[in-house]
Design a protein around this motif. Structure first.
Motif, PDB file in Angstrom:
ATOM      1  N   ALA A 121      11.858 -20.880  39.469  1.00 40.87           N
ATOM      2  CA  ALA A 121      12.589 -22.058  39.943  1.00 40.87           C
ATOM      3  C   ALA A 121      12.627 -22.116  41.466  1.00 40.87           C
ATOM      4  CB  ALA A 121      14.014 -22.049  39.375  1.00 40.87           C
ATOM      5  N   GLU A 122      12.828 -20.966  42.090  1.00 41.32           N
ATOM      6  CA  GLU A 122      12.850 -20.949  43.555  1.00 41.32           C
ATOM      7  C   GLU A 122      11.491 -21.324  44.137  1.00 41.32           C
ATOM      8  OE1 GLU A 122      14.219 -17.072  44.576  1.00 41.32           O
ATOM      9  OE2 GLU A 122      16.316 -17.546  44.111  1.00 41.32           O
TER      10      GLU A 122
ATOM     11  N   ASN B  17      10.873 -25.027  43.695  1.00 42.82           N
ATOM     12  CA  ASN B  17      11.637 -25.826  44.659  1.00 42.82           C
ATOM     13  C   ASN B  17      10.991 -25.816  46.041  1.00 42.82           C
ATOM     14  OD1 ASN B  17      13.598 -26.739  42.912  1.00 42.82           O
ATOM     15  ND2 ASN B  17      14.915 -24.971  43.254  1.00 42.82           N
ATOM     16  N   ARG B  18      10.308 -24.737  46.382  1.00 45.11           N
ATOM     17  CA  ARG B  18       9.635 -24.667  47.676  1.00 45.11           C
ATOM     18  C   ARG B  18       8.283 -25.386  47.668  1.00 45.11           C
ATOM     19  NH1 ARG B  18      11.150 -19.269  47.256  1.00 45.11           N
ATOM     20  NH2 ARG B  18       9.035 -18.738  46.678  1.00 45.11           N
TER      21      ARG B  18
ATOM     22  N   ASP C 226       5.272 -28.227  46.969  1.00 44.51           N
ATOM     23  CA  ASP C 226       5.185 -29.670  47.164  1.00 44.51           C
ATOM     24  C   ASP C 226       3.835 -30.150  46.637  1.00 44.51           C
ATOM     25  OD1 ASP C 226       3.665 -28.454  49.098  1.00 44.51           O
ATOM     26  OD2 ASP C 226       4.284 -29.761  50.727  1.00 44.51           O
TER      27      ASP C 226
ATOM     28  N   ARG D 138       4.139 -28.777  42.770  1.00 41.54           N
ATOM     29  CA  ARG D 138       5.467 -29.175  42.287  1.00 41.54           C
ATOM     30  C   ARG D 138       5.334 -30.024  41.027  1.00 41.54           C
ATOM     31  NH1 ARG D 138      10.660 -29.082  44.226  1.00 41.54           N
ATOM     32  NH2 ARG D 138      12.018 -30.679  43.384  1.00 41.54           N
TER      33      ARG D 138
END
Length: 83
Positions: free
Chosen positions: A42-43, A46-47, A49, A53
């Motif tokens: 998850a981390e 979230n980082r 793109d 993502r």
């Protein structure tokens, strides 16, 4: 990380990345270890793109849809058994 500024956010992120890469513990075979793996995913999602993502979102969506389908089918069998 010799020679790098310890207050630099990019250097800190890289050091954290190296720590995650070197972390190999037998606790990954426990529930807590599996949850830590989900937290790491998850981390990193979230980082991310762009395409990475999107791939993470699609993967999570497919897992949730599959889990919902299995739960629905199990409830259907349980309710049909007792009716």
């Amino acid at each position: 990380m010799i020679g790098l500024d310890p207050d630099d956010p990019e250097a800190r992120a890289f050091a954290a990345h190296l720590d995650r890469m070197e972390k190999a513990s037998p606790s990954t075979f426990t529930v807590e270890g599996q949850l830590a793996g989900v937290r790491d995913f998850a981390e990193s999602a979230n980082r991310a793109d762009g395409a990475r993502r999107l791939a993470a979102v699609v993967l999570v969506t497919l897992v949730l849809l599959g889990t919902g389908y299995v739960i629905f089918e199990a409830l259907e069998v349980v309710l049909s058994t007792y009716s």
